[in-house]
Scaffold this motif. Structure first.
Motif, PDB file in Angstrom:
ATOM      1  N   ALA A 109      87.401  24.344  40.748  1.00  0.00           N
ATOM      2  CA  ALA A 109      86.557  23.418  41.246  1.00  0.00           C
ATOM      3  C   ALA A 109      86.578  22.155  40.529  1.00  0.00           C
ATOM      4  CB  ALA A 109      85.106  23.955  41.266  1.00  0.00           C
ATOM      5  N   ALA A 110      86.816  22.178  39.139  1.00  0.00           N
ATOM      6  CA  ALA A 110      86.782  20.830  38.373  1.00  0.00           C
ATOM      7  C   ALA A 110      87.957  20.202  38.372  1.00  0.00           C
ATOM      8  CB  ALA A 110      86.443  21.241  36.931  1.00  0.00           C
ATOM      9  N   ARG A 111      89.145  20.696  39.025  1.00  0.00           N
ATOM     10  CA  ARG A 111      90.395  20.027  39.102  1.00  0.00           C
ATOM     11  C   ARG A 111      91.109  20.010  40.426  1.00  0.00           C
ATOM     12  NH1 ARG A 111      88.955  22.803  35.011  1.00  0.00           N
ATOM     13  NH2 ARG A 111      89.798  22.505  32.804  1.00  0.00           N
ATOM     14  N   ASP A 112      91.995  19.140  40.771  1.00  0.00           N
ATOM     15  CA  ASP A 112      92.638  19.021  41.902  1.00  0.00           C
ATOM     16  C   ASP A 112      93.919  19.940  42.115  1.00  0.00           C
ATOM     17  OD1 ASP A 112      93.545  18.208  44.388  1.00  0.00           O
ATOM     18  OD2 ASP A 112      94.277  16.300  43.514  1.00  0.00           O
ATOM     19  N   VAL A 113      93.483  21.074  42.615  1.00  0.00           N
ATOM     20  CA  VAL A 113      94.717  22.113  42.459  1.00  0.00           C
ATOM     21  C   VAL A 113      94.991  22.287  44.035  1.00  0.00           C
ATOM     22  CG1 VAL A 113      95.184  24.327  41.713  1.00  0.00           C
ATOM     23  CG2 VAL A 113      93.403  23.254  40.791  1.00  0.00           C
ATOM     24  N   ARG A 114      96.425  22.321  44.111  1.00  0.00           N
ATOM     25  CA  ARG A 114      96.985  22.834  45.651  1.00  0.00           C
ATOM     26  C   ARG A 114      97.598  24.172  45.083  1.00  0.00           C
ATOM     27  NH1 ARG A 114     101.496  19.114  46.786  1.00  0.00           N
ATOM     28  NH2 ARG A 114      99.847  17.573  47.838  1.00  0.00           N
ATOM     29  N   TRP A 115      97.295  25.123  45.936  1.00  0.00           N
ATOM     30  CA  TRP A 115      97.773  26.426  45.867  1.00  0.00           C
ATOM     31  C   TRP A 115      98.803  26.644  46.654  1.00  0.00           C
ATOM     32  CZ3 TRP A 115      95.562  29.379  41.896  1.00  0.00           C
ATOM     33  CH2 TRP A 115      94.429  28.999  41.424  1.00  0.00           C
ATOM     34  N   VAL A 116      99.806  27.229  45.995  1.00  0.00           N
ATOM     35  CA  VAL A 116     101.215  27.667  46.712  1.00  0.00           C
ATOM     36  C   VAL A 116     101.653  28.895  46.386  1.00  0.00           C
ATOM     37  CG1 VAL A 116     103.403  26.870  47.315  1.00  0.00           C
ATOM     38  CG2 VAL A 116     102.011  25.153  46.726  1.00  0.00           C
ATOM     39  N   TRP A 117     101.622  29.606  47.482  1.00  0.00           N
ATOM     40  CA  TRP A 117     102.303  31.078  47.407  1.00  0.00           C
ATOM     41  C   TRP A 117     103.738  31.054  47.465  1.00  0.00           C
ATOM     42  CZ3 TRP A 117     105.492  33.976  50.623  1.00  0.00           C
ATOM     43  CH2 TRP A 117     105.593  35.402  50.181  1.00  0.00           C
ATOM     44  N   VAL A 118     104.761  31.498  46.343  1.00  0.00           N
ATOM     45  CA  VAL A 118     106.073  31.782  46.362  1.00  0.00           C
ATOM     46  C   VAL A 118     106.632  33.124  46.450  1.00  0.00           C
ATOM     47  CG1 VAL A 118     106.301  29.464  45.357  1.00  0.00           C
ATOM     48  CG2 VAL A 118     106.072  31.489  43.848  1.00  0.00           C
ATOM     49  N   ARG A 119     107.412  33.657  47.023  1.00  0.00           N
ATOM     50  CA  ARG A 119     108.099  34.849  47.077  1.00  0.00           C
ATOM     51  C   ARG A 119     108.468  35.130  45.755  1.00  0.00           C
ATOM     52  NH1 ARG A 119     108.778  38.131  51.138  1.00  0.00           N
ATOM     53  NH2 ARG A 119     108.777  36.150  52.537  1.00  0.00           N
ATOM     54  N   GLY A 120     108.004  36.303  45.230  1.00  0.00           N
ATOM     55  CA  GLY A 120     108.531  36.609  43.951  1.00  0.00           C
ATOM     56  C   GLY A 120     109.905  37.333  43.967  1.00  0.00           C
ATOM     57  N   HIS A 121     110.602  36.928  42.609  1.00  0.00           N
ATOM     58  CA  HIS A 121     112.186  37.640  42.468  1.00  0.00           C
ATOM     59  C   HIS A 121     113.003  36.978  43.695  1.00  0.00           C
ATOM     60  CE1 HIS A 121     110.408  39.955  39.406  1.00  0.00           C
ATOM     61  NE2 HIS A 121     109.278  40.582  40.096  1.00  0.00           N
ATOM     62  N   ALA A 122     112.982  35.743  44.056  1.00  0.00           N
ATOM     63  CA  ALA A 122     113.603  35.212  44.913  1.00  0.00           C
ATOM     64  C   ALA A 122     114.540  34.050  44.456  1.00  0.00           C
ATOM     65  CB  ALA A 122     112.729  34.647  46.258  1.00  0.00           C
ATOM     66  N   GLY A 123     114.652  33.937  43.043  1.00  0.00           N
ATOM     67  CA  GLY A 123     115.652  33.157  42.700  1.00  0.00           C
ATOM     68  C   GLY A 123     114.969  31.512  42.358  1.00  0.00           C
ATOM     69  N   GLU A 124     113.673  31.673  42.555  1.00  0.00           N
ATOM     70  CA  GLU A 124     112.775  30.214  41.956  1.00  0.00           C
ATOM     71  C   GLU A 124     112.925  30.388  40.585  1.00  0.00           C
ATOM     72  OE1 GLU A 124     109.397  27.273  43.313  1.00  0.00           O
ATOM     73  OE2 GLU A 124     109.931  29.001  44.633  1.00  0.00           O
ATOM     74  N   GLU A 125     113.493  29.550  40.002  1.00  0.00           N
ATOM     75  CA  GLU A 125     113.608  29.265  38.373  1.00  0.00           C
ATOM     76  C   GLU A 125     112.166  29.608  37.579  1.00  0.00           C
ATOM     77  OE1 GLU A 125     115.882  27.026  34.841  1.00  0.00           O
ATOM     78  OE2 GLU A 125     115.695  26.179  36.870  1.00  0.00           O
ATOM     79  N   GLY A 126     111.451  28.697  37.975  1.00  0.00           N
ATOM     80  CA  GLY A 126     110.062  28.707  37.486  1.00  0.00           C
ATOM     81  C   GLY A 126     109.393  30.165  37.611  1.00  0.00           C
ATOM     82  N   ASN A 127     109.402  30.620  38.844  1.00  0.00           N
ATOM     83  CA  ASN A 127     108.635  31.997  39.001  1.00  0.00           C
ATOM     84  C   ASN A 127     109.549  32.889  38.271  1.00  0.00           C
ATOM     85  OD1 ASN A 127     108.865  34.287  41.246  1.00  0.00           O
ATOM     86  ND2 ASN A 127     106.847  33.748  40.562  1.00  0.00           N
ATOM     87  N   GLU A 128     110.747  33.033  38.255  1.00  0.00           N
ATOM     88  CA  GLU A 128     111.487  33.975  37.313  1.00  0.00           C
ATOM     89  C   GLU A 128     111.108  33.810  36.017  1.00  0.00           C
ATOM     90  OE1 GLU A 128     113.380  36.395  38.857  1.00  0.00           O
ATOM     91  OE2 GLU A 128     113.596  35.554  40.705  1.00  0.00           O
ATOM     92  N   ARG A 129     110.892  32.666  35.532  1.00  0.00           N
ATOM     93  CA  ARG A 129     110.801  32.677  34.005  1.00  0.00           C
ATOM     94  C   ARG A 129     109.148  32.997  33.731  1.00  0.00           C
ATOM     95  NH1 ARG A 129     112.045  33.135  29.151  1.00  0.00           N
ATOM     96  NH2 ARG A 129     111.040  31.526  27.652  1.00  0.00           N
ATOM     97  N   ALA A 130     108.407  32.807  34.552  1.00  0.00           N
ATOM     98  CA  ALA A 130     106.870  33.129  34.455  1.00  0.00           C
ATOM     99  C   ALA A 130     106.864  34.509  34.403  1.00  0.00           C
ATOM    100  CB  ALA A 130     106.116  32.569  35.516  1.00  0.00           C
ATOM    101  N   ASP A 131     107.819  35.372  35.117  1.00  0.00           N
ATOM    102  CA  ASP A 131     107.847  36.603  35.185  1.00  0.00           C
ATOM    103  C   ASP A 131     108.230  37.545  34.005  1.00  0.00           C
ATOM    104  OD1 ASP A 131     107.772  39.325  36.901  1.00  0.00           O
ATOM    105  OD2 ASP A 131     109.975  39.248  36.034  1.00  0.00           O
TER     106      ASP A 131
END
Length: 221
Positions: A109-131
């Motif tokens: 609520a105190a930040r301007d956040v856009r929430w985006v769902w991404v498919r896990g283990h689908a090759g998106e580098e940032g998601n793979e790294r977070a995993d």
């Protein structure tokens, strides 16, 4: 411009030891965060990852939060308003993980956040790294050594170096080819030498050299 953030978490087994990981693609370079708990659940670790990511930013920051957990994304974008209207309750009782949900709600609520769902283990580098960071966080909580050498952080590709192109007409190109051949150089190398000489002489020196060359070429009176 929104800062892109990847947040991921999980347990192995579930419930059991858990970890969370965050990758923040900041303008100055990627920032990575991770941690864990000896006893948790997949959902609590997913929520914790998003909370730790938001805590990194000051109020008012513009963020694009990318999560592969629909539980997290839908909680914030679809379900939370109804839960709050009912005193953080559902038809079956108190909202699960209410402590984390309320913390996440306050931070978002105190930040301007856009929430985006991404498919896990689908090759998106940032998601793979977070995993992978979440796995490291779980191992840290258990007092285990890292699973593998830490790879280079995710970062934006370096901008391509600018190239300078100089157009040369046909007649000048022919003269250049002949002069380079006499000098035993390639046309490219000859041009580079000529440019270096011109830079060394400077505008005034270049003008004098050109004048002297014209005098030598001029026919005798």
């Amino acid at each position: 411009m929104r800062t892109i953030v990847y947040a991921d978490g999980g347990c192995d087994p579930n419930p059991g030891p858990g970890g969370w990981g965050v990758v923040i693609l900041a303008p100055e370079g990627a920032i990575e965060l991770c941690g864990g708990e000896r006893a948790s659940t997949n959902n609590r670790m997913e929520l914790t990852a998003a909370i730790r990511a938001l805590e990194h930013f000051p109020e008012g920051a513009a963020i694009e939060m990318r999560c592969d957990s629909q539980y997290v994304v839908k909680s914030v974008t679809e379900w939370m308003r109804g839960w709050k209207a009912k005193g953080w309750r559902t038809t079956t009782g108190e909202v699960k993980n209410i402590d984390l949900m309320q913390r996440l709600d306050a931070l978002a609520a105190a930040r301007d956040v856009r929430w985006v769902w991404v498919r896990g283990h689908a090759g998106e580098e940032g998601n793979e790294r977070a995993d992978r960071l979440a796995t490291e966080g779980r191992r840290q909580a258990l007092g285990l050594p890292p699973a593998s050498p830490r790879p280079a952080p995710v970062s934006a590709p370096a901008p391509e170096k600018p190239r300078t192109g100089i157009a040369i007409d046909g007649a000048l190109g022919l003269q250049l080819s002949r002069a380079a051949k006499l000098a035993g150089l390639t046309p490219q190398a000859y041009v580079e030498e000529a440019v270096r000489l011109a830079l060394d002489l400077g505008p005034d020196g270049l003008a004098r050299a050109r004048a002297e060359a014209r005098q030598r070429k001029a026919p005798a009176a």
